[in-house]
Write an enzyme that holds these catalytic residues in place. Structure first.
Site, PDB file in Angstrom:
ATOM      1  N   GLY A   1       0.946  -1.000  -0.128  1.00 18.41           N
ATOM      2  CA  GLY A   1       0.014  -0.104   0.426  1.00 18.41           C
ATOM      3  C   GLY A   1       0.877   1.210  -0.383  1.00 18.41           C
ATOM      4  O   GLY A   1       0.485   2.510   0.465  1.00 18.41           O
TER       5      GLY A   1
ATOM      6  N   LEU B   1      -3.937  -6.785  -7.468  1.00 14.94           N
ATOM      7  CA  LEU B   1      -3.434  -8.468  -8.081  1.00 14.94           C
ATOM      8  C   LEU B   1      -4.611  -9.319  -8.654  1.00 14.94           C
ATOM      9  O   LEU B   1      -4.408  -9.834  -9.381  1.00 14.94           O
ATOM     10  CB  LEU B   1      -2.562  -9.238  -7.012  1.00 14.94           C
ATOM     11  CG  LEU B   1      -1.358  -8.416  -6.804  1.00 14.94           C
ATOM     12  CD1 LEU B   1      -0.117  -8.987  -6.371  1.00 14.94           C
ATOM     13  CD2 LEU B   1      -0.502  -7.711  -7.957  1.00 14.94           C
TER      14      LEU B   1
ATOM     15  N   ASN C   1      -5.543   3.110 -12.734  1.00 14.87           N
ATOM     16  CA  ASN C   1      -4.647   1.556 -12.576  1.00 14.87           C
ATOM     17  C   ASN C   1      -3.498   2.448 -12.591  1.00 14.87           C
ATOM     18  O   ASN C   1      -2.611   3.456 -13.205  1.00 14.87           O
ATOM     19  CB  ASN C   1      -4.833   0.217 -13.708  1.00 14.87           C
ATOM     20  CG  ASN C   1      -3.290  -0.519 -12.752  1.00 14.87           C
ATOM     21  OD1 ASN C   1      -3.719  -1.034 -11.968  1.00 14.87           O
ATOM     22  ND2 ASN C   1      -2.780  -0.979 -13.954  1.00 14.87           N
TER      23      ASN C   1
ATOM     24  N   HIS D   1       0.607   0.860 -13.133  1.00 14.20           N
ATOM     25  CA  HIS D   1       1.437   0.200 -13.723  1.00 14.20           C
ATOM     26  C   HIS D   1       2.918   0.870 -13.488  1.00 14.20           C
ATOM     27  O   HIS D   1       3.012   1.930 -14.108  1.00 14.20           O
ATOM     28  CB  HIS D   1       1.132  -0.252 -14.583  1.00 14.20           C
ATOM     29  CG  HIS D   1       2.133  -1.295 -15.615  1.00 14.20           C
ATOM     30  ND1 HIS D   1       1.795  -2.676 -14.827  1.00 14.20           N
ATOM     31  CD2 HIS D   1       2.642  -1.191 -15.828  1.00 14.20           C
ATOM     32  CE1 HIS D   1       2.437  -3.561 -15.616  1.00 14.20           C
ATOM     33  NE2 HIS D   1       3.581  -2.537 -16.655  1.00 14.20           N
TER      34      HIS D   1
ATOM     35  N   ASP E   1      -4.364  -3.360 -18.845  1.00 18.26           N
ATOM     36  CA  ASP E   1      -3.193  -2.861 -18.980  1.00 18.26           C
ATOM     37  C   ASP E   1      -3.169  -1.887 -20.218  1.00 18.26           C
ATOM     38  O   ASP E   1      -1.878  -1.566 -21.062  1.00 18.26           O
ATOM     39  CB  ASP E   1      -1.672  -3.040 -18.647  1.00 18.26           C
ATOM     40  CG  ASP E   1      -1.038  -3.492 -17.407  1.00 18.26           C
ATOM     41  OD1 ASP E   1      -0.620  -4.275 -17.210  1.00 18.26           O
ATOM     42  OD2 ASP E   1      -1.859  -3.070 -16.431  1.00 18.26           O
TER      43      ASP E   1
HETATM   44  C1  GRF Z   1       3.666  -0.481  -7.289  1.00 12.53           C
HETATM   45  O1  GRF Z   1       4.466  -1.686  -7.870  1.00 12.53           O
HETATM   46  C2  GRF Z   1       2.717  -0.648  -8.206  1.00 12.53           C
HETATM   47  O2  GRF Z   1       2.762  -0.268  -9.568  1.00 12.53           O
HETATM   48  C3  GRF Z   1       2.296  -1.962  -8.892  1.00 12.53           C
HETATM   49  O3  GRF Z   1       1.637  -2.801  -8.133  1.00 12.53           O
HETATM   50  C4  GRF Z   1       3.174  -2.135  -6.730  1.00 12.53           C
HETATM   51  C5  GRF Z   1       1.864  -1.826  -5.495  1.00 12.53           C
HETATM   52  O4  GRF Z   1       3.379  -1.340  -4.533  1.00 12.53           O
HETATM   53  N1  GRF Z   1       0.794  -2.050  -9.399  1.00 12.53           N
HETATM   54  P1  GRF Z   1       1.986  -1.006  -3.388  1.00 12.53           P
HETATM   55  O5  GRF Z   1       1.123  -1.923  -2.358  1.00 12.53           O
HETATM   56  O6  GRF Z   1       1.233   0.368  -3.477  1.00 12.53           O
HETATM   57  O7  GRF Z   1       2.894  -0.925  -1.533  1.00 12.53           O
END
Ligand code: GRF
Length: 208
Positions: A12, A91, A108, A110, A151
């Site tokens: 997060g 995810l 989103n 990415h 994506d």
């Molecule tokens: C990040 O690298 C984001 O780009 C990808 O998943 C990761 C999540 O990290 N979608 P976090 O949970 O926000 O620390």
């Protein structure tokens, strides 16, 4: 006021970036109403609770039928009158009914410059491993609208990050987060909150 629901699966840190920007007054017409995790005990849930934000787990395998999972997700979003759904390290595939109900209202983040290093299987460290293996000189992050694909939705913002010769996937991931993700995600949410983001034929324009 833009009411935001953030979907997470892990640490997060992108959620934290949004929380910090709201609390610093950088996103003054945004409220984070709910954080929904696809994974049990995701640390992002703790981040939310530490800031008095409703935090719930909606875990697909807890439901006997995928339709019930989809319904639970929709109910939680509708119950909180969410205007914008932000996937921040989520995810789980977003069920099509949710994508339809929130057309052009799901974004989103990415960790690459889409269309590079994206699509099925490209998430987390894998994205950065592939960038290093390919020998690209720049990578970065992308905020995009979510459509039925992976994506593939209209690109809202991107920010480049240079690779270093001694980068490891871990060092690159952290730099992309710090220098790109945690910057453009709050910025994109702010622009949407101001009604400045327009999509025409799958191309995004930011109104002055
Ligand atoms: C990040 O690298 C984001 O780009 C990808 O998943 C990761 C999540 O990290 N979608 P976090 O949970 O926000 O620390």
């Amino acid at each position: 006021m833009l009411r935001v629901g953030v979907l997470i699966s892990g640490g997060g840190t992108n959620l934290q970036a949004l929380i910090d920007n709201v609390e610093k007054g950088q996103l003054d017409n945004v409220t984070i109403e709910v954080v929904i995790s696809s994974k049990k005990d995701a640390y992002g849930l703790e981040r939310a609770r530490d800031h008095g934000i409703r935090a719930v787990e909606i875990i697909k395998k807890d439901y006997s039928d995928p339709g019930l999972f989809e319904e639970a997700l929709l109910d939680e979003l509708d119950r909180n009158n969410i205007d914008l759904v932000v996937l921040a390290g989520y995810l789980q595939i977003v069920p099509s009914k949710v994508v339809e109900a929130y057309k052009n209202r799901i974004i989103n983040i990415h960790p690459s410059l889409i269309p590079a290093f994206c699509g099925n299987g490209f998430y987390g460290l894998k994205v950065h491993e592939e960038a290093i293996k390919r020998g690209v000189k720049i990578t970065g992050a992308t905020v995009h609208f979510v459509d039925e694909g992976t994506d593939t939705g209209p690109i809202i913002m991107q920010k480049a990050v240079e690779l270093k010769d001694d980068d490891t996937p871990e060092s690159l991931q952290l730099r992309v987060m710090e220098e790109a993700e945690w910057v453009i995600l709050p910025e994109a949410v702010g622009l949407i909150a101001k009604g400045k983001v327009v999509v025409n034929n799958n191309v995004v324009r930011i109104k002055e």
